[in-house]
Design an enzyme around this catalytic site. Structure first.
Site, PDB file in Angstrom:
ATOM      1  N   ASP A 197      36.187 -12.458 -14.892  1.00 52.44           N
ATOM      2  CA  ASP A 197      37.361 -12.254 -15.740  1.00 52.44           C
ATOM      3  C   ASP A 197      36.907 -11.999 -17.179  1.00 52.44           C
ATOM      4  OD1 ASP A 197      39.780 -12.452 -17.205  1.00 52.44           O
ATOM      5  OD2 ASP A 197      40.632 -13.736 -15.658  1.00 52.44           O
ATOM      6  N   SER A 243      45.164 -10.002 -17.243  1.00 56.27           N
ATOM      7  CA  SER A 243      44.575 -10.208 -15.919  1.00 56.27           C
ATOM      8  C   SER A 243      45.573 -10.064 -14.772  1.00 56.27           C
ATOM      9  CB  SER A 243      43.932 -11.601 -15.845  1.00 56.27           C
ATOM     10  OG  SER A 243      42.872 -11.707 -16.755  1.00 56.27           O
ATOM     11  N   GLU A 285      41.613 -38.427 -10.948  1.00 61.46           N
ATOM     12  CA  GLU A 285      40.401 -38.498 -11.762  1.00 61.46           C
ATOM     13  C   GLU A 285      40.683 -38.968 -13.181  1.00 61.46           C
ATOM     14  OE1 GLU A 285      36.532 -35.636 -12.787  1.00 61.46           O
ATOM     15  OE2 GLU A 285      38.317 -34.807 -11.812  1.00 61.46           O
ATOM     16  N   PHE A 287      39.664 -29.279  -8.295  1.00 63.04           N
ATOM     17  CA  PHE A 287      38.685 -30.119  -8.955  1.00 63.04           C
ATOM     18  C   PHE A 287      39.046 -30.557 -10.366  1.00 63.04           C
ATOM     19  CE2 PHE A 287      36.420 -27.514  -5.783  1.00 63.04           C
ATOM     20  CZ  PHE A 287      35.943 -28.543  -4.980  1.00 63.04           C
ATOM     21  N   GLU A 288      40.111 -30.022 -10.922  1.00 64.72           N
ATOM     22  CA  GLU A 288      40.557 -30.419 -12.252  1.00 64.72           C
ATOM     23  C   GLU A 288      42.074 -30.279 -12.336  1.00 64.72           C
ATOM     24  OE1 GLU A 288      39.095 -31.620 -15.081  1.00 64.72           O
ATOM     25  OE2 GLU A 288      37.216 -31.836 -13.972  1.00 64.72           O
ATOM     26  N   ASP A 328      36.453 -15.259 -19.530  1.00 67.50           N
ATOM     27  CA  ASP A 328      37.587 -14.792 -20.334  1.00 67.50           C
ATOM     28  C   ASP A 328      38.004 -15.825 -21.374  1.00 67.50           C
ATOM     29  OD1 ASP A 328      40.073 -12.940 -20.583  1.00 67.50           O
ATOM     30  OD2 ASP A 328      40.963 -14.891 -20.132  1.00 67.50           O
ATOM     31  N   ASP A 374      38.050  -7.509 -14.396  1.00 67.99           N
ATOM     32  CA  ASP A 374      39.426  -7.042 -14.492  1.00 67.99           C
ATOM     33  C   ASP A 374      39.663  -6.290 -15.798  1.00 67.99           C
ATOM     34  OD1 ASP A 374      38.990  -9.390 -15.876  1.00 67.99           O
ATOM     35  OD2 ASP A 374      40.783 -10.409 -15.162  1.00 67.99           O
ATOM     36  N   HIS A 375      38.961  -6.695 -16.851  1.00 71.52           N
ATOM     37  CA  HIS A 375      39.106  -6.060 -18.161  1.00 71.52           C
ATOM     38  C   HIS A 375      37.935  -6.497 -19.019  1.00 71.52           C
ATOM     39  CE1 HIS A 375      40.216  -9.986 -19.691  1.00 71.52           C
ATOM     40  NE2 HIS A 375      41.096 -10.095 -18.696  1.00 71.52           N
ATOM     41  N   HIS A 405      41.734  -9.095 -25.349  1.00 74.38           N
ATOM     42  CA  HIS A 405      41.100  -8.212 -24.377  1.00 74.38           C
ATOM     43  C   HIS A 405      40.782  -6.870 -25.042  1.00 74.38           C
ATOM     44  CE1 HIS A 405      43.284 -10.419 -20.854  1.00 74.38           C
ATOM     45  NE2 HIS A 405      42.469 -11.201 -21.521  1.00 74.38           N
TER      46      HIS A 405
END
Length: 497
Positions: free
Chosen positions: A65, A115, A242, A291-292, A340, A381-382, A460
């Site tokens: 990305d 994106s 967590e 995971f987060e 990104d 993607d960019h 971007h």
């Protein structure tokens, strides 16, 4: 005298004796004949490639990305220099892919894309408007009612209809724009949890992206999902496992993780690296890893923080082990989503570290798969407003101030400048004189490269990006192509012969 020669001479005339050559590194060719030998070896490698026109059993799409050409180049140099080698001539795993094309990244309504439409183009074969995912260009952003009439089928639905296994990996939230394009349809990329939707959209029947991953026709059939964004699947009443002081984002009271587990009683749900390491990937029929609560960590922070979440390469290896055990083949999306985010923050080092991590995932995939039956496609993607400039000498630290022959190059204000910089972003000086990078640790993890136009977030960029490929139908990746043509190349590779 050329502009380049003048610039270097201006910086060095006071510090180098007349006739002194810049110190050259012994780690790269030093003679004309050595360069000829290097080029001939590369020609031999290129000559050995033979196009594979047969069908693909598997397709793996890697998306960096925001990974524009300047990011690829800077990351290559950084990777080589970090390994104690000549960074400029270093060869990455991505560099070894034999087929290359320039890819146009404009969206249906934007000269510069975000994106959402770019991922939609790659995964559905249709260019669309900025801000929308899996919806055709006929629909305006935020128009829920119209969006339900113009949903675009994705490559993942196509693969599932063929009986193939499917998986999605991202270091961003798994409901973020790029991974969502594999399974979701929404006129607003920010509708990730139910509370993000306006009441009117909910009344008109639009679903948030997290719910589409659990209930949707494609999302519910994904065999493997690994990434961040846990909060979008948990109710506000639920404490994060967590981080107990954080809670879920869902206002509808639903626990979508619990619902996924009920729908997949033989599947495995994991939320940290220890649980991930204990999973039996070859025998687990379904795997969900969140995971987060938000995005996963940047690679540099993940590595220094005790590895509480798996690396992109580890997730890629797990996916290939799991999906590769299926008789029908698979389609896998792997996104390095945080390249990104680092660029938006004007933080080149984290962007380069995450690009290197993606290269490690590509290397793992190439090692674990057969080129004869697996199409590996790597693209972005960019791009971003990120540049490499200033006539630094070969071997100069890519994250350091521009220098030649060990002497810093200076601008007209008498101050140094870094090789890497941004056209816009938070690194721009708003008030007072420009800070001198020579007085800062420009290699530091939190250093922000200087920028020209002051913006809260760097933007971007609209130039072409690169697509590179190996395997069945990879030879179609050539010339300059439209971004949505990548979908058709992958779909053609999946066609039975």
């Amino acid at each position: 005298m050329s502009i380049r020669t003048l610039a270097i001479a201006t910086a060095l005339s006071a510090t180098l004796p007349h006739g002194t050559l810049a110190q050259e590194s012994p780690s790269y060719p030093q003679t004309s004949e050595a360069y000829r030998a290097q080029a001939k070896a590369e020609l031999e490698r290129l000559s050995q490639d033979t196009p594979i026109a047969g069908p693909a059993r598997n397709v793996i799409i890697f998306i960096g990305d925001g990974m524009g050409v300047s990011t690829l180049t800077a990351a290559r140099i950084h990777q080589g220099q970090s390994a104690g080698k000549d960074g400029e001539s270093f060869v990455t795993a991505m560099d070894r892919l034999p087929h290359t094309a320039l890819v146009k990244t404009y969206s249906h309504d934007g000269q510069v894309s975000d994106s959402a439409p770019t991922a939609t183009a790659i995964l559905t074969g249709v260019k669309t408007r900025n801000g929308v995912i899996g919806i055709g260009p006929e629909v305006a952003e935020n128009d829920c009612a119209a969006s339900r009439q113009h949903q675009l089928p994705s490559l993942f639905g196509f693969a599932q209809a063929q009986g193939r296994a499917t998986g999605v990996i991202s270091t961003a939230r798994i409901t973020h724009a790029t991974p969502a394009a594999a399974y979701a349809h929404t006129p607003q990329r920010d509708w990730e949890a139910d509370g993000d939707l306006p009441a009117s959209a909910r009344a008109e029947g639009c679903l948030d992206i997290a719910r589409q991953m659990i209930e949707g026709q494609v999302g519910s059939r994904l065999d493997l999902v690994l990434g961040g964004g846990r909060a979008n699947f948990l109710p506000e009443s639920a404490a994060d496992p967590e981080y107990p002081r954080q809670h879920g984002k869902r206002k509808d009271g639903r626990d979508l993780v619990a619902e996924w587990r009920r729908r997949n009683p033989q599947g495995a749900y994991v939320w940290n690296s220890s649980q991930f390491a204990q999973a039996d990937f070859a025998r687990t029929p379904r795997l969900l890893g969140l995971f987060e609560p938000d995005h996963m960590h940047y690679e540099a922070d993940r590595s220094s923080g005790g590895a509480k979440e798996p690396s992109l390469a580890e997730m890629t290896r797990a996916a290939i082990t799991m999906l590769g055990s299926r008789k029908t083949g698979y389609v896998l999306l792997v996104e390095a989503g945080r390249i990104d985010h680092a660029h938006h923050a004007g933080n080149a080092r984290r962007a380069l570290e995450d690009t290197v991590a993606l290269d490690g995932a590509v290397a793992a995939a190439l090692e674990m798969t057969d080129r004869a039956d697996t199409l590996v496609l790597v693209t972005a993607d960019h791009s971003h407003s990120f540049a490499i400039s200033g006539y630094p000498g070969r071997g100069n630290p890519i994250l350091g101030p521009a220098a030649f022959g060990g002497q810093p190059l200076k601008a007209r204000d008498g101050k140094g400048y870094t090789t890497l910089g941004y056209a816009n972003g938070p690194g721009a000086q708003v008030d007072g004189p420009r800070a001198d990078p020579l007085g800062s640790d420009t290699t530091g993890l939190d250093y922000r490269q200087q920028a020209l136009v002051p913006l809260g977030s760097e933007t971007h960029a609209g130039e072409d990006v690169i697509a590179r490929a190996s395997g069945p139908m990879a030879h179609l990746v050539k010339g300059t192509i439209e971004q949505h043509s990548l979908y058709y190349i992958a779909a053609k590779a999946l066609e039975p012969r």
